[in-house]
Structure formats: C-alpha cells, structure tokens
Design an enzyme around this catalytic site. Sequence first.
Site, PDB file in Angstrom:
ATOM      1  N   ASP A  67       0.840  -1.196   0.000  1.00 41.59           N
ATOM      2  CA  ASP A  67       0.000   0.000   0.000  1.00 41.59           C
ATOM      3  C   ASP A  67       0.878   1.249   0.000  1.00 41.59           C
ATOM      4  OD1 ASP A  67       1.004  -0.211   2.565  1.00 41.59           O
ATOM      5  OD2 ASP A  67      -0.928  -0.341   3.570  1.00 41.59           O
ATOM      6  N   ASN A 134      -7.389  -0.331  13.715  1.00 44.84           N
ATOM      7  CA  ASN A 134      -8.817  -0.506  13.402  1.00 44.84           C
ATOM      8  C   ASN A 134      -9.067  -1.836  12.679  1.00 44.84           C
ATOM      9  OD1 ASN A 134      -7.601  -0.002  11.003  1.00 44.84           O
ATOM     10  ND2 ASN A 134      -8.786   1.814  10.474  1.00 44.84           N
ATOM     11  N   HIS A 136      -7.459  -2.825  10.025  1.00 46.31           N
ATOM     12  CA  HIS A 136      -7.205  -2.787   8.584  1.00 46.31           C
ATOM     13  C   HIS A 136      -6.008  -3.659   8.221  1.00 46.31           C
ATOM     14  CE1 HIS A 136      -4.337   1.010   8.428  1.00 46.31           C
ATOM     15  NE2 HIS A 136      -3.710  -0.067   8.861  1.00 46.31           N
ATOM     16  N   GLU A 141      -9.651  -0.800   4.688  1.00 41.09           N
ATOM     17  CA  GLU A 141     -10.166  -0.201   5.917  1.00 41.09           C
ATOM     18  C   GLU A 141     -11.455  -0.900   6.371  1.00 41.09           C
ATOM     19  OE1 GLU A 141      -8.153   1.593   7.353  1.00 41.09           O
ATOM     20  OE2 GLU A 141      -7.667   3.502   6.421  1.00 41.09           O
TER      21      GLU A 141
END
Length: 240
Positions: A67, A134, A136, A141
């Site tokens: 990413d 979170n 991810h 996400e």
Amino acid sequence: MNIIVTQNYDDLSLKAAKHAAEFINANPGVLICFAAGNTPLGVFRELVDMHKRNEVDLSSVYYTGLDEWVGLGIEDEGSCIKVMHDALYDFVSKENVLMFDGLDPDTEGQCRKAEDWINRHGGIEYALLGIGMNGHVGFNEPRTPDVEGCFTVSLDDTTKSVSMKYFGKELPVTTGITIGWRTLYNSKKVVFLASGKEKASITASSLTGLNTPDIPASLFQNHPDLTVIVDKDAASLIDI
Ligand code: PGA
C-alpha cells in the site's frame, strides 16, 4: 490457523524472519508481499543480517508493495516506499521490486501496473501483514469492499490519526492505494504480525471474533495457510 506467541518483540522479529527466510530459500522466483509499518521493521533487520551472512538470498524472489499514502514519495519520511527501501529493498536487486508511486496523480494507472506485476509473477505466494489499530490490512479499511486487484481508498479516521507515528508530524493524508483484500486472501501463505499491548484488543477481535468486513483482518480467519506471530503483550487478550 497457527498462532505462535513470543516472549517479546525481538523474539517475534527473529521467528518471523526465520519463517520468511525459510520460505524464500525453498521458493526462488516467487512473489512476496511485505507490509511496511513499524511492526515488521525488526523482521527486516534480521532478514538483512541473514542476507549479509549468506543465509538467505533476498534477490532470489520478487516483491510487491502492499500500500501507499497518496501524495507521498520516496523522499518523504514515513512513505511506504521509503520505509521499505531503507529497511530492505536497498539490499535487493532493483528490478525485483515494484512499489506504488504515491506521487503519480494517475492512481488508476498505478493500480493497473501493480496488478500486472502481481499477475505476471503468478500471484502472491507469501504475504507478511500487520494488523492496524482498526483491524485494517494494507489500506483495506473497516467495511472494506471485496476487491480483487488494487484500488484507491478514503482513509479511515483511525488510520489518519495513527499516521503521525510514521511521519513525525501531521500531514493531511486522506487517500491510500492498496492491494485489495481478495488478492491478499488469495496469497498461498499469509503471516500476520502483531506486537504490543495497544494491539491486544484488535488482535483478539481479528483472530477470534466475528468474521466481518468491519474488521478486515478477521476475514483471514479461514485462510487455508495462516500463521500468526504475536508477542505476549499483543496476545494477552486472545483466548487460546
Ligand atoms: P504498524 O502498522 O505495524 O505500524 O502497527 C500496522 C498496520 O497499520 O497495518
């Protein structure tokens, strides 16, 4: 799922590096996906040391970026491309590595280029991934869509606030580019790393909670070849 709990971060780094090196030695020519982020940095340090001692040849395989922050490039502190080059890819043949270019305004073009690279190498054989605060994975996400290939993403508020730890200052990052979770899930072998008390809750939800796109890491629970290497602190809330 094979869960390995280590005493501490150094032990996690060593165990994960040995796991990766063993795989690289047994599978020359395959495509590897290493996450950037703070957790794998110790693994990369160990791998580079092993490479220098001729215990692994890091140039015997290919690498794809996972990413990137849109708007950041190799000169920018905390960009995935800079982190990965400083930690690992400066020790690897240049033509073996493809990372996203976050400075390219043609993000769709970047996606297609990465997909082509992944397909040309027969898909990802080994993915070493982190778990975000979170849940991810890469920039998949919470409430992630089921994407095969690569796509651009509006970053979640948690990701934006956590990002400070990489940049050393506040940067107005809003968008990420990432390999989609389906392509990651199709990796032959997946390894998750988690370290530290602050990751204990999300690690437990990811590994033993509901299998839900609200926590993208939890979608890997049924992966046919999943290894999780966690230190004692990150494992403290897992019921095993
Ligand atoms: P970290 O990042 O290793 O820096 O905690 C994990 C992630 O966000 O995937």
